[in-house]
Design a protein around this motif. Structure first.
Motif, PDB file in Angstrom:
ATOM      1  N   UNK A   3     -21.593 -45.824 109.947  1.00 25.41           N
ATOM      2  CA  UNK A   3     -23.028 -45.666 109.688  1.00 25.41           C
ATOM      3  C   UNK A   3     -23.915 -46.535 110.567  1.00 25.41           C
ATOM      4  N   UNK A   4     -23.325 -47.567 111.173  1.00 27.69           N
ATOM      5  CA  UNK A   4     -24.112 -48.461 112.021  1.00 27.69           C
ATOM      6  C   UNK A   4     -24.040 -48.090 113.494  1.00 27.69           C
ATOM      7  N   UNK A   5     -23.578 -46.890 113.811  1.00 27.72           N
ATOM      8  CA  UNK A   5     -23.472 -46.473 115.207  1.00 27.72           C
ATOM      9  C   UNK A   5     -24.861 -46.497 115.845  1.00 27.72           C
ATOM     10  N   UNK A   6     -25.012 -47.113 117.014  1.00 25.96           N
ATOM     11  CA  UNK A   6     -26.344 -47.249 117.631  1.00 25.96           C
ATOM     12  C   UNK A   6     -27.006 -45.926 117.997  1.00 25.96           C
ATOM     13  N   UNK A   7     -26.238 -44.845 118.143  1.00 21.60           N
ATOM     14  CA  UNK A   7     -26.824 -43.558 118.506  1.00 21.60           C
ATOM     15  C   UNK A   7     -27.805 -43.059 117.442  1.00 21.60           C
ATOM     16  N   UNK A   8     -27.573 -43.422 116.194  1.00 18.83           N
ATOM     17  CA  UNK A   8     -28.503 -42.986 115.143  1.00 18.83           C
ATOM     18  C   UNK A   8     -29.889 -43.578 115.394  1.00 18.83           C
ATOM     19  N   UNK A   9     -29.953 -44.883 115.604  1.00 17.94           N
ATOM     20  CA  UNK A   9     -31.238 -45.545 115.791  1.00 17.94           C
ATOM     21  C   UNK A   9     -31.917 -45.070 117.072  1.00 17.94           C
ATOM     22  N   UNK A  10     -31.175 -44.948 118.152  1.00 20.00           N
ATOM     23  CA  UNK A  10     -31.752 -44.506 119.420  1.00 20.00           C
ATOM     24  C   UNK A  10     -32.318 -43.092 119.308  1.00 20.00           C
ATOM     25  N   UNK A  11     -31.609 -42.241 118.586  1.00 20.59           N
ATOM     26  CA  UNK A  11     -32.070 -40.856 118.423  1.00 20.59           C
ATOM     27  C   UNK A  11     -33.336 -40.786 117.581  1.00 20.59           C
ATOM     28  N   UNK A  12     -33.412 -41.625 116.533  1.00 20.19           N
ATOM     29  CA  UNK A  12     -34.605 -41.660 115.699  1.00 20.19           C
ATOM     30  C   UNK A  12     -35.810 -42.172 116.486  1.00 20.19           C
ATOM     31  N   UNK A  13     -35.594 -43.157 117.336  1.00 17.29           N
ATOM     32  CA  UNK A  13     -36.690 -43.669 118.165  1.00 17.29           C
ATOM     33  C   UNK A  13     -37.212 -42.586 119.094  1.00 17.29           C
ATOM     34  N   UNK A  14     -36.316 -41.763 119.626  1.00 16.84           N
ATOM     35  CA  UNK A  14     -36.730 -40.671 120.514  1.00 16.84           C
ATOM     36  C   UNK A  14     -37.547 -39.626 119.766  1.00 16.84           C
ATOM     37  N   UNK A  15     -37.131 -39.299 118.532  1.00 17.67           N
ATOM     38  CA  UNK A  15     -37.889 -38.348 117.705  1.00 17.67           C
ATOM     39  C   UNK A  15     -39.287 -38.890 117.424  1.00 17.67           C
ATOM     40  N   UNK A  16     -39.377 -40.158 117.052  1.00 15.87           N
ATOM     41  CA  UNK A  16     -40.665 -40.756 116.716  1.00 15.87           C
ATOM     42  C   UNK A  16     -41.593 -40.829 117.920  1.00 15.87           C
ATOM     43  N   UNK A  17     -41.029 -41.034 119.105  1.00 13.39           N
ATOM     44  CA  UNK A  17     -41.849 -41.077 120.318  1.00 13.39           C
ATOM     45  C   UNK A  17     -42.377 -39.688 120.674  1.00 13.39           C
ATOM     46  N   UNK A  18     -41.558 -38.672 120.417  1.00 18.89           N
ATOM     47  CA  UNK A  18     -41.950 -37.297 120.750  1.00 18.89           C
ATOM     48  C   UNK A  18     -43.003 -36.764 119.792  1.00 18.89           C
ATOM     49  N   UNK A  19     -42.859 -37.084 118.498  1.00 20.03           N
ATOM     50  CA  UNK A  19     -43.768 -36.560 117.479  1.00 20.03           C
ATOM     51  C   UNK A  19     -44.660 -37.692 116.970  1.00 20.03           C
ATOM     52  N   UNK A  20     -45.619 -38.066 117.781  1.00 19.45           N
ATOM     53  CA  UNK A  20     -46.481 -39.206 117.468  1.00 19.45           C
ATOM     54  C   UNK A  20     -47.915 -38.754 117.213  1.00 19.45           C
ATOM     55  N   UNK A  21     -48.687 -39.636 116.567  1.00 17.14           N
ATOM     56  CA  UNK A  21     -50.104 -39.359 116.324  1.00 17.14           C
ATOM     57  C   UNK A  21     -50.866 -39.261 117.639  1.00 17.14           C
ATOM     58  N   UNK A  22     -50.487 -40.083 118.618  1.00 19.95           N
ATOM     59  CA  UNK A  22     -51.162 -40.070 119.908  1.00 19.95           C
ATOM     60  C   UNK A  22     -50.991 -38.727 120.610  1.00 19.95           C
ATOM     61  N   UNK A  23     -49.777 -38.181 120.545  1.00 31.31           N
ATOM     62  CA  UNK A  23     -49.542 -36.891 121.191  1.00 31.31           C
ATOM     63  C   UNK A  23     -50.248 -35.770 120.441  1.00 31.31           C
ATOM     64  N   UNK A  24     -50.295 -35.870 119.110  1.00 24.83           N
ATOM     65  CA  UNK A  24     -51.025 -34.860 118.356  1.00 24.83           C
ATOM     66  C   UNK A  24     -52.512 -34.912 118.677  1.00 24.83           C
TER      67      UNK A  24
END
Length: 349
Positions: A318-339
């Protein structure tokens, strides 16, 4: 100052959250947001939306009543932009008095994308989407696929209007490190109204496959939401905990406490619960559907067997770093600034 009149036949769930986010993300821009919405018994309206919009008008009754009152609202407000939301409002809105207004249409998942209707009904819905389409100046799709579908139907122009999740409560840990639970038991959740769209059968098949692994004994499945008794019963009989419909703030707290989020829906526009889970840094396993296929998210599956295997992989690491990195990418893509940038382009600011 531009006046935008949002018109929606469905104002529950994701559409409600999306419209509120449009107002919030453009709060510093010269845009005046008005809302005209039809209230339906099945819609869950628990956000404090009335204080966000400059004006709010809601109506009950039939689609004909909705159309007549929407027409009055357009004539009274004389908006610069008429922004239509959902397939029914999108269709009826094409026959509203346009004047000098620009008409924008966001389907929030085309009706012909439904998988609980026959191919012939899907074709009828698709044909209806082409009628009067020339009166729509721009389709603001909430996913890249929705934009692609709009252009295939014959839309003049399509722009991706990304959703984003805003987590209001300071008690939530959005933006922080992943949850510390590395040994189990693991709290695995699905979120949404129990309906054919959310495909509870997919989750039941996932559970059957999960029980083939020893790790399955360390997983508790929760469905955060409710539905008809006949759809809740198979989940409860299988040992899945069903919360029933709960207020949005409570839902977010339950989601924040989860170890893993599953998205099982058979069709969607761009699911906001997915973005809310990502904002809360809850690792996710997503089903591959039209709305998610362009996300480039590494933990995606097309079958219950594959989803069960991904849950097992999570239990093992559950602590695999790919989870956190992937979530950061999602949050960067779907941001208030981009909306905000997309809305300013769409509205012509």
């Amino acid at each position: 100052m531009k006046t935008v009149l949002h018109i929606t036949e469905a104002f529950g769930g994701g559409i409600q959250t999306a419209l509120c986010s449009y107002v919030r993300s453009t709060a510093e821009d010269p845009i005046r947001h008005l809302l005209f919405a039809r209230k339906r018994k099945q819609d869950d309206i628990d956000l404090a939306f009335e204080e966000l919009f400059s004006e709010v008008q809601t109506v009950d009754g039939s689609l004909l009543t909705f159309f007549k009152n929407a027409r009055k609202a357009v004539l009274q407000t004389q908006p610069d932009i008429i922004h239509l939301h959902s397939s029914f409002a999108g269709f009826l809105g094409r026959y509203l008095p346009k004047g000098n207004a620009k008409i924008v249409y966001t389907p929030h998942c085309y009706a012909f994308e439904r998988r609980d209707i026959s191919p012939s009904i899907q074709r009828i819905y698709m044909t209806l989407e082409t009628l009067g389409l020339s009166r729509i100046d721009l389709v603001a799709g909430c996913s890249k696929r929705e934009c692609e579908l709009a252009l295939e139907l014959g839309a003049k122009k399509a722009i991706h209007l990304n959703n984003y999740a805003e987590i209001d409560s300071i008690s939530f840990t959005s933006g922080t490190a992943p949850k510390p639970n590395t040994h189990g038991p693991f709290n695995v959740v699905v979120v949404g109204r129990i309906s054919p769209q959310k495909d509870p059968a997919f989750l039941l098949d996932t559970l059957i496959n999960l029980q083939l692994y020893p790790e399955g004994r360390h997983v508790t499945l929760h469905w955060l939401g409710g539905g008809p008794p006949e759809m809740e019963k198979p989940l409860l009989d299988a040992g899945i905990k069903v919360s029933g419909m709960i207020p949005h703030t409570q839902l977010m707290q339950r989601l924040n406490d989860a170890d893993l989020y599953l998205h099982t829906a058979a069709w969607e526009g761009m699911p906001l619960t997915l973005l809310e889970a990502a904002k809360l840094n809850v690792p996710m396993v997503l089903r591959i559907i039209g709305a998610t296929q362009n996300l480039h998210y590494p933990f995606m599956v097309s079958t219950p067997e594959a989803m069960a295997k991904q849950i097992v992989n999570f239990c093992r690491r559950p602590d695999h770093p790919d989870y956190q990195q992937s979530l950061e990418a999602i949050n960067a893509t779907f941001s208030a600034e981009k909306q905000r940038a997309a809305l300013n382009t769409i509205y012509g600011n």
